[in-house]
Design an enzyme around this catalytic site. Structure first.
Site, PDB file in Angstrom:
ATOM      1  N   ASP A 265       0.862  -1.179   0.000  1.00  0.00           N
ATOM      2  CA  ASP A 265       0.000   0.000   0.000  1.00  0.00           C
ATOM      3  C   ASP A 265       0.905   1.237   0.000  1.00  0.00           C
ATOM      4  OD1 ASP A 265      -2.124   1.705  -0.035  1.00  0.00           O
ATOM      5  OD2 ASP A 265      -3.226   0.719   1.578  1.00  0.00           O
TER       6      ASP A 265
HETATM    7  C1  NOJ Z   1      -3.977   3.933   0.049  1.00  0.00           C
HETATM    8  C2  NOJ Z   1      -5.168   3.041   0.130  1.00  0.00           C
HETATM    9  O1  NOJ Z   1      -5.150   2.339   1.352  1.00  0.00           O
HETATM   10  C3  NOJ Z   1      -5.253   2.039  -1.010  1.00  0.00           C
HETATM   11  O2  NOJ Z   1      -6.481   1.375  -0.928  1.00  0.00           O
HETATM   12  C4  NOJ Z   1      -5.084   2.724  -2.319  1.00  0.00           C
HETATM   13  O3  NOJ Z   1      -5.222   1.806  -3.365  1.00  0.00           O
HETATM   14  C5  NOJ Z   1      -3.736   3.408  -2.356  1.00  0.00           C
HETATM   15  N1  NOJ Z   1      -3.688   4.398  -1.289  1.00  0.00           N
HETATM   16  C6  NOJ Z   1      -3.434   4.074  -3.686  1.00  0.00           C
HETATM   17  O4  NOJ Z   1      -4.206   5.184  -3.852  1.00  0.00           O
END
Ligand code: NOJ
Length: 750
Positions: A265
């Site tokens: 993430d």
């Molecule tokens: C953080 C989020 O937790 C995740 O779900 C997302 O895909 C990413 N950022 C990218 O934007």
């Protein structure tokens, strides 16, 4: 390319190129002319020009023209002409925004979700994207957590069916085909169980619970062929997921059979140092590699430390190669080596985005997700033919912000508001439209960190203006025969980093509700929100409540379709609506306690609250219709079953009302005694049955030994002999049940 060609390519790549493949940066790292010049936040990550040149994937750009141009510029600088991957969060629609995932869960209609994902993939693909960070398949039980809106709810079975549908819809049979994009299951694992519902907070969870409730939907997505999985931000039992070898290697790869790309993430690898789990970037790089993380999304761990790590510890080169191979395989599966633009096409983009068929699908998907929570006969409305006056009041009457905070690519200007849609149907002389109050009062303070998105909501309204708004609304309500009150959360109150301790409708709206209720008790509340809310007061005082979530582009039309009865509501709650926040997390499939509360008994030492009921205000699976259904007692084809055999459970559903409608039959199972305590009941099947007035139909669910399996204390997924209960009804609170035995001989038992 063949696998052999990929291997040759890998063998020919330099270390910086390999590390590049394992690095994902934001689109704004590249200048408009894509000459790979460092811009903006690149400095924060200490990304060098070389690292920027080789970064193998980008997050956040879109638009065919721009991505084609970026790809061209990128390829020119690549020694091996390995194309760049374009990824983005396309959560519930690209430009045509479908209802939020929680709402799609409420439709109990995987086929519809598949169609929405397919349309989303088509719009995303022609805009140049290759991968979406969806579906979020996390199980959610805590309404305080803002990300419940991105999940399909609290039930592993429903989540699994919805995840399969989304993956099929995005990827099709072969992701190389036109208009398909790769899906990414997230967030592995247990992210929905953040302590106290606070985003990014630690998760404490026994492995039994993880396997039994939180992993099945991931397994379903993996079995359907999802190409990527994303790690999660939190620690689980003390270890950050993103560098958790046991979770990622032993469970995800070895046991669950995931062979695709594992991406971290956003910034999560770097955060393992902040967690206090990794000593520094090199330690984080080592542990991330050991966990098998292929791509570092937006931290400096891989770009900053991998080089030093392999210099000191060359044995890590093999792991790097394995990661790079999986990334090359993904690019190959998408056909990018032959056609690096895939479906990016500015002309197609114009034709496909927001095309009438996608809008039509969005309208259908929205209305199918609405849940009628209460109806004292106020709905459906008569479309004005009876001369009755309707006052549409509330901040959601005019608002076009019907997308969620996860619809970055959508544009609220494309949404149809409730007012616009109502004006198409109801005669002007019988309707009035008023905002009544701002969307937020004191709560608006939370928006200060939200930047551009919050601009509208931060516009200040003077006290006098507020008084006038309210007075006009009360007057209009007084003169109306019926009031339609469109209330709810601001769209920025749900989504990432939007945990709420008080899960209520903003107080300024509740004050208006009370004032209006004083002058007119014929109130229909339309609720726009991204999470279950505490609805006690509304539920007591309103005549009807229609839950419409954040319904997306065609939200206004869909609401009017249901208000008028053109569409009979058939959505069912995918998540329990708590009685109040003190009950959270509350979910229907809880384990049996040794001291259950028996209805009608007021024993002192029971598992109960002194001040509120145990039951949620509205349970999982609940939802009303404009007609009524009768479900006959459950009949079983046999009272016992052996492995290899099956039992058929039958009911007859009859529409005993006066209008056509759809019942959502739900089949639950309960295992009365087992080697681990089992939930009171668990959903194991559902089906939508559409019937005309007076029509009835026999419906059958099949139960085999596989249906009865569960995760035992030793981690094995097996069934055990004994008595089982099967319920078939229209909510998780159904009592319509029958019992049967599963019999096994000694050999089958072992
Ligand atoms: C953080 C989020 O937790 C995740 O779900 C997302 O895909 C990413 N950022 C990218 O934007």
């Amino acid at each position: 390319m063949t696998q052999k060609e990929l291997e040759q390519l890998l063998g020919d790549m330099t270390l910086p190129e390999k590390i590049g493949q394992m690095t994902q940066l934001m689109g704004n790292f590249y200048e408009d002319d894509s000459s790979s010049v460092l811009t903006g936040p690149a400095g924060d990550l200490n990304i060098s020009k070389e690292q920027l040149t080789y970064a193998g994937s980008v997050l956040s750009g879109y638009g065919a023209g721009e991505l084609i141009r970026m790809q061209d510029a990128y390829l020119k600088s690549q020694p091996h002409r390995i194309p760049m991957l374009f990824m983005r969060d396309i959560i519930h629609g690209m430009k045509t925004i479908f209802p939020i995932p929680l709402a799609q869960g409420a439709s109990f209609d995987p086929e519809l979700t598949e169609k929405c994902a397919e349309a989303t993939a088509k719009e995303a693909a022609v805009s140049g994207l290759h991968v979406t960070f969806a579906p979020m398949t996390d199980l959610v039980r805590d309404a305080r957590w803002g990300r419940v809106m991105e999940s399909t709810g609290e039930d592993p079975y429903l989540n699994s069916r919805m995840t399969e549908a989304a993956v099929r819809g995005f990827q099709g049979k072969d992701v190389k085909e036109p208009y398909r994009i790769a899906a990414c299951l997230k967030h592995f694992a247990g992210y929905g169980a953040a302590t106290a519902g606070r985003d990014y907070n630690a998760v404490e969870m026994g492995e039994h619970t993880l396997r039994e409730y939180y992993l099945p939907s991931f397994q379903a997505g993996i079995d359907t062929g999802a190409k990527l999985v994303m790690t999660a931000f939190h620690t689980i039992d003390g270890v950050p997921c993103s560098v958790n070898r046991h979770l990622m290697k032993e469970i995800l790869r070895d046991e669950m059979g995931f062979e695709g790309v594992l991406i971290s993430d956003f910034g999560a690898l770097g955060e393992t140092v902040t967690h206090g789990y990794c000593a520094d970037g090199t330690d984080a790089a080592r542990k991330s590699l050991e966990a098998g993380v292929d791509i570092d999304m937006m931290s400096s761990v891989y770009p900053g430390s991998l080089r030093y790590l392999v210099k000191e510890e060359p044995e890590y080169m093999e792991m790097i190669d394995a990661c790079v191979m999986r990334i090359l395989q993904l690019k190959n599966a998408l056909g990018l080596f032959e056609n690096p633009y895939k479906d990016a096409d500015p002309e197609e983009e114009k034709k496909i985005i927001l095309c009438p068929s996608h809008r039509e699908l969005a309208r259908k998907a929205s209305s199918a997700s609405f849940v009628l929570l209460k109806n004292d006969g106020l709905l459906p409305l008569s479309e004005g033919k009876d001369g009755k006056k309707i006052a549409f009041i509330g901040p959601y009457v005019y608002s076009r912000q019907l997308n969620s905070s996860w619809a970055f690519t959508g544009d609220s200007r494309d949404c149809v508001s409730l007012k616009e849609a109502a004006e198409e149907i109801f005669p002007g002389e019988q309707t009035v439209y008023l905002q009544g109050c701002p969307m937020l009062g004191a709560e608006a303070a939370f928006l200060s960190g939200f930047g551009e998105e919050a601009k509208g909501a931060l516009l200040t309204v003077t006290e006098e203006e507020k008084r006038n708004m309210l007075q006009n609304a009360v007057l209009a309500a007084k003169q109306a025969d019926i009031v339609v009150l469109a209330l709810g959360e601001h769209f920025l109150q749900s989504g990432e980093a939007t945990s709420r301790a008080m899960i209520e409708i903003p107080e300024i709206q509740m004050e208006m509700f009370r004032e209006i209720r004083r002058v007119n008790n014929r109130i229909v509340v339309i609720l726009f929100n991204g999470r279950p809310l505490d609805l006690r007061e509304i539920s007591r005082e309103a005549g009807a409540i229609l839950e419409v979530w954040l319904p997306g582009t065609e939200g206004g039309h869909a609401v009017v379709d249901v208000l008028t009865g053109r569409v009979n509501p058939s959505g069912r709650l995918p998540m329990s609506f708590p009685y109040c926040v003190g009950q959270v997390p509350v979910f229907y499939n809880e384990l049996r306690t040794g001291r259950p509360k028996i209805p009608g008994q007021s024993e002192r030492f029971q598992s109960k609250y002194l001040d509120i009921p145990n039951e949620p205000l509205y349970p999982f699976g609940f939802g009303l219709s404009y007609t009524e259904f009768q479900i006959s007692p459950v009949e079983l084809s046999s009272q016992s079953m052996t492995p290899g055999g099956s039992i058929e459970a039958r009911v007859t559903v009859k529409n005993i009302g006066h209008t056509e409608g759809t019942e959502t039959l739900q089949m639950y199972l309960g295992d009365l005694s087992a080697s681990v305590a089992r939930p009171v009941k668990e959903l194991k099947g559902f089906r939508k049955v559409t019937l005309s007035p007076g029509e009835s139909r026999e419906e059958e669910f099949q139960i085999s030994e596989e249906t009865l399996r569960f995760v035992r204390a030793d981690g094995r997924f097996v069934s055990e002999p004994g008595t089982f209960r099967i319920w078939i009804g229209n909510s998780s609170q159904t009592e319509n049940c029958a019992e049967f035995e599963l019999r096994m001989n000694c050999r089958e038992l072992c």
